[in-house]
Design a protein around this motif. Structure first.
Motif, PDB file in Angstrom:
ATOM      1  N   THR A  44       0.838  -1.205   0.000  1.00  0.00           N
ATOM      2  CA  THR A  44       0.000   0.000   0.000  1.00  0.00           C
ATOM      3  C   THR A  44       0.867   1.246   0.000  1.00  0.00           C
ATOM      4  O   THR A  44       0.506   2.255  -0.600  1.00  0.00           O
ATOM      5  N   ARG A  45       1.999   1.174   0.680  1.00  0.00           N
ATOM      6  CA  ARG A  45       2.900   2.331   0.718  1.00  0.00           C
ATOM      7  C   ARG A  45       3.583   2.541  -0.629  1.00  0.00           C
ATOM      8  O   ARG A  45       3.895   3.665  -1.002  1.00  0.00           O
ATOM      9  N   TYR A  67      -0.449  12.899  -2.811  1.00  0.00           N
ATOM     10  CA  TYR A  67      -0.191  13.336  -1.434  1.00  0.00           C
ATOM     11  C   TYR A  67       1.114  12.777  -0.872  1.00  0.00           C
ATOM     12  O   TYR A  67       1.544  13.193   0.192  1.00  0.00           O
ATOM     13  N   PHE A  68       1.735  11.843  -1.547  1.00  0.00           N
ATOM     14  CA  PHE A  68       2.962  11.232  -1.021  1.00  0.00           C
ATOM     15  C   PHE A  68       4.006  12.311  -0.717  1.00  0.00           C
ATOM     16  O   PHE A  68       4.360  13.114  -1.576  1.00  0.00           O
ATOM     17  N   GLY A  69       4.445  12.330   0.544  1.00  0.00           N
ATOM     18  CA  GLY A  69       5.455  13.286   0.980  1.00  0.00           C
ATOM     19  C   GLY A  69       4.963  14.716   1.110  1.00  0.00           C
ATOM     20  O   GLY A  69       5.725  15.596   1.491  1.00  0.00           O
ATOM     21  N   LYS A  70       3.689  14.934   0.799  1.00  0.00           N
ATOM     22  CA  LYS A  70       3.150  16.296   0.832  1.00  0.00           C
ATOM     23  C   LYS A  70       2.144  16.506   1.957  1.00  0.00           C
ATOM     24  O   LYS A  70       1.678  17.615   2.155  1.00  0.00           O
ATOM     25  N   ARG A  71       1.802  15.449   2.654  1.00  0.00           N
ATOM     26  CA  ARG A  71       0.863  15.548   3.768  1.00  0.00           C
ATOM     27  C   ARG A  71       1.479  14.864   4.981  1.00  0.00           C
ATOM     28  O   ARG A  71       2.119  13.829   4.871  1.00  0.00           O
ATOM     29  N   PRO A  81       2.741   8.646   3.858  1.00  0.00           N
ATOM     30  CA  PRO A  81       4.154   8.275   3.754  1.00  0.00           C
ATOM     31  C   PRO A  81       4.925   9.353   2.999  1.00  0.00           C
ATOM     32  O   PRO A  81       4.342  10.036   2.163  1.00  0.00           O
ATOM     33  N   PRO A  82       6.167   9.510   3.287  1.00  0.00           N
ATOM     34  CA  PRO A  82       7.003   8.755   4.229  1.00  0.00           C
ATOM     35  C   PRO A  82       6.900   9.265   5.662  1.00  0.00           C
ATOM     36  O   PRO A  82       7.666   8.839   6.521  1.00  0.00           O
ATOM     37  N   ASN A  83       5.955  10.147   5.948  1.00  0.00           N
ATOM     38  CA  ASN A  83       5.827  10.736   7.282  1.00  0.00           C
ATOM     39  C   ASN A  83       5.227   9.787   8.314  1.00  0.00           C
ATOM     40  O   ASN A  83       5.423   9.980   9.503  1.00  0.00           O
ATOM     41  N   PHE A 139       4.191   0.197  11.326  1.00  0.00           N
ATOM     42  CA  PHE A 139       2.742   0.169  11.435  1.00  0.00           C
ATOM     43  C   PHE A 139       2.203  -1.222  11.737  1.00  0.00           C
ATOM     44  O   PHE A 139       1.162  -1.356  12.367  1.00  0.00           O
ATOM     45  N   GLU A 140       2.882  -2.300  11.331  1.00  0.00           N
ATOM     46  CA  GLU A 140       2.410  -3.650  11.657  1.00  0.00           C
ATOM     47  C   GLU A 140       2.398  -3.863  13.164  1.00  0.00           C
ATOM     48  O   GLU A 140       1.425  -4.355  13.730  1.00  0.00           O
TER      49      GLU A 140
END
Length: 171
Positions: free
Chosen positions: A43-44, A53-57, A61-63, A68-69
């Motif tokens: 999913t990542r 939105y990747f890296g922009k929110r 992710p990657p934030n 998470f498991e």
């Protein structure tokens, strides 16, 4: 009646009433055994290669941490809130605004309650994180469902067109 003697909050009723007040049409609230949630790292990858939105929110992710498991497995219950939307962005934003509030109302009975957003955060009209790397509402933002590896269809939940989900983890 003292705070210690108060009955536990009816989580389902809280969700239905609060979301109903905001005009969010909840289709169902399903309890899922957390041990059946098998986070998938793919999913990542989908976030990285396919989501704007990747890296922009702050919620994406990657934030969002990679552990998470372990995080998800530390919970015993998960509530999947399935809702219908008439305008995806408008209804998603309403839900993102009230999920931290619902989470806060659950804290007495479920001290580690934690909500997961449907999609990347859109709490601000213009995202400061995207410009400066600093979120102005970090206390209100929650990770997106997919950013923690959850594939909704694997939960036995069918959402179909015009529906989306949020998840509330309880312990």
């Amino acid at each position: 009646m003292s705070r210690q003697e108060q009955p536990m909050v009816d989580v389902r009723e809280l969700i239905l009433s609060r979301m109903g007040e905001e005009g969010i049409r909840v289709v169902d609230v399903q309890e899922i055994d957390v041990s059946k949630i098998r986070p998938d790292k793919r999913t990542r990858w989908k976030c990285r290669f396919g989501c704007n939105y990747f890296g922009k929110r702050y919620s994406c992710p990657p934030n969002v941490p990679d552990d998470f498991e372990e995080f998800i497995s530390s919970y015993s219950r998960a509530l999947v809130v399935i809702y219908e939307f008439s305008d995806y962005m408008e209804d998603k934003l309403k839900l993102q605004r009230i999920l931290p509030e619902i989470e806060a109302r659950l804290i007495f009975d479920y001290p580690m309650a934690f909500a997961l957003f449907p999609g990347g955060c859109d709490l601000c009209e213009s995202c400061e994180y995207e410009r400066s790397g600093r979120c102005v509402k970090p206390e209100r933002v929650r990770p997106s469902v997919s950013s923690v590896g959850i594939i909704v269809s694997r939960l036995g939940v069918k959402i179909g067109d015009g529906k989306s989900v949020a998840i509330i983890l309880l312990e």
